[in-house]
Design an enzyme around this catalytic site. Structure first.
Site, PDB file in Angstrom:
ATOM      1  N   CYS A  50       0.837  -1.195   0.000  1.00  0.00           N
ATOM      2  CA  CYS A  50       0.000   0.000   0.000  1.00  0.00           C
ATOM      3  C   CYS A  50       0.877   1.253   0.000  1.00  0.00           C
ATOM      4  O   CYS A  50       1.748   1.405   0.867  1.00  0.00           O
ATOM      5  CB  CYS A  50      -0.928   0.019   1.204  1.00  0.00           C
ATOM      6  SG  CYS A  50      -2.035   1.458   1.218  1.00  0.00           S
ATOM      7  N   GLY A  87      -7.857  -5.340  -9.729  1.00  0.00           N
ATOM      8  CA  GLY A  87      -8.276  -4.427  -8.678  1.00  0.00           C
ATOM      9  C   GLY A  87      -9.327  -3.443  -9.138  1.00  0.00           C
ATOM     10  O   GLY A  87     -10.513  -3.764  -9.240  1.00  0.00           O
TER      11      GLY A  87
END
Length: 330
Positions: free
Chosen positions: A107, A231
């Site tokens: 992330c 995603g």
């Protein structure tokens, strides 16, 4: 059209995935609702939860972010943090629900990396290794990790990082084809991901910019990966993963849903969110999805503004019906 490969099964530890496609974790996106709806289209892909804070989970083990049911399997639950003992405790909490524990090491968001979590772990491989070892000791299910090419263009260490993770006991990895410094700008570098081929013995998934069955095939060919992780592209097309699977397994290209089909998906997605969260909270939560379902339509900006500021369910459905009616009249 030939399918890309006869290999349509991936073994992650003792878990068999009868697909080369996974749903990548997206914070605030890949919640129980989205995962359930994607599962209606694909019974075989690997689903991954949104990122779960290890510290928050240890404090509140029953939080709704971990809600699941038997339909989800195979499902990976992703945890984030930088304290090995808390990561191990959170993994143990999730062990009975999850098929796999996935550790977030990719992330790029400021509030995550400033806390030494996410992609910041790529700058601290020893801590990353300690986290894996602690989680592996705590649970008896496979562990995977998701990370990036590196922190910056000058510090790409994903190959060495993957080798270290494999040595620590990780059963598969997912690599996003950008560095942290790139965030989500530019193009994902699938060719760079291919450097993993032959350097690790565990399966690896390529992630980034896969938006269609054709791009999934191209990504697999270029990255030499075992699978692809989808995603953001799945946010406005619940059928995308299943269409990619069909193309990779059989060489059959199912057309992208038309506007009517996407509006139908949108309504079903919204209704499920309301059923799961309550009307007001569900409608507010859903605002981020409107642009994904109605992109590239005439007057899209005006419709998006109306939808994201509307809290009345009947008014929302009226706007959606208007979109379809205007499209039919064009």
């Amino acid at each position: 059209m030939e399918a890309i490969s006869e290999k349509n099964q991936i073994k992650i530890g003792n878990v068999i995935i009868n697909s080369r496609v996974s749903l990548a974790p997206l914070a605030g996106i890949t919640d129980f609702v989205l995962r359930q709806l994607i599962r209606e289209y694909s019974s075989t892909c690997l689903l991954t939860t949104e990122m779960i804070s290890s510290e928050a989970l240890v404090q509140r083990p029953d939080c709704n972010i971990t809600f699941t049911n038997e339909k989800e399997a195979p499902a990976a639950f992703q945890i984030e943090g930088h304290k090995p003992e808390l990561m191990a405790k959170s993994a143990k909490i999730l062990e009975q629900k999850a098929s796999i524990i996935d550790i977030n090491m990719g992330c790029p968001i400021n509030k995550i990396v400033k806390g030494n979590d996410g992609c910041s772990l790529m700058k601290n491989p020893e801590l990353a290794k300690d986290i894996v070892l602690a989680v592996k000791e705590a649970v008896n299910i496979p562990i995977t990790c998701k990370f990036r090419l590196g922190w910056s263009q000058d510090t790409k260490n994903f190959v060495e990082f993957a080798q270290m993770l494999q040595e620590a006991g990780v059963s598969a990895v997912t690599v996003h084809g950008r560095t942290r410094s790139q965030m989500y700008a530019g193009n994902a570098d699938w060719a760079e991901i291919a450097k993993l081929k032959g350097e690790i013995d565990i399966p690896y998934f390529a992630n980034g910019d896969v938006i269609s069955p054709q791009s999934a095939k191209e990504c697999l060919e270029i990255s030499k990966a075992d699978g692809v992780a989808i995603g953001r592209a799945a946010m406005g097309d619940l059928s995308l993963i299943s269409r990619i699977e069909k193309y990779l397994k059989e060489g059959v290209l199912i057309p992208e849903p038309n506007l009517k089909e996407k509006i139908s998906m949108l309504k079903k997605h919204l209704d499920f969110q309301i059923a799961f969260r309550g009307e007001e909270t569900g409608i507010k939560f859903f605002r981020k999805f409107y642009p994904c379902y109605i992109r590239n339509i005439r007057g899209g900006g005006e419709y998006r503004h109306k939808l994201v500021t509307e809290l009345n369910y009947q008014n929302i459905t009226a706007i959606l019906d208007e979109i379809l009616q205007n499209a039919d009249n064009e």
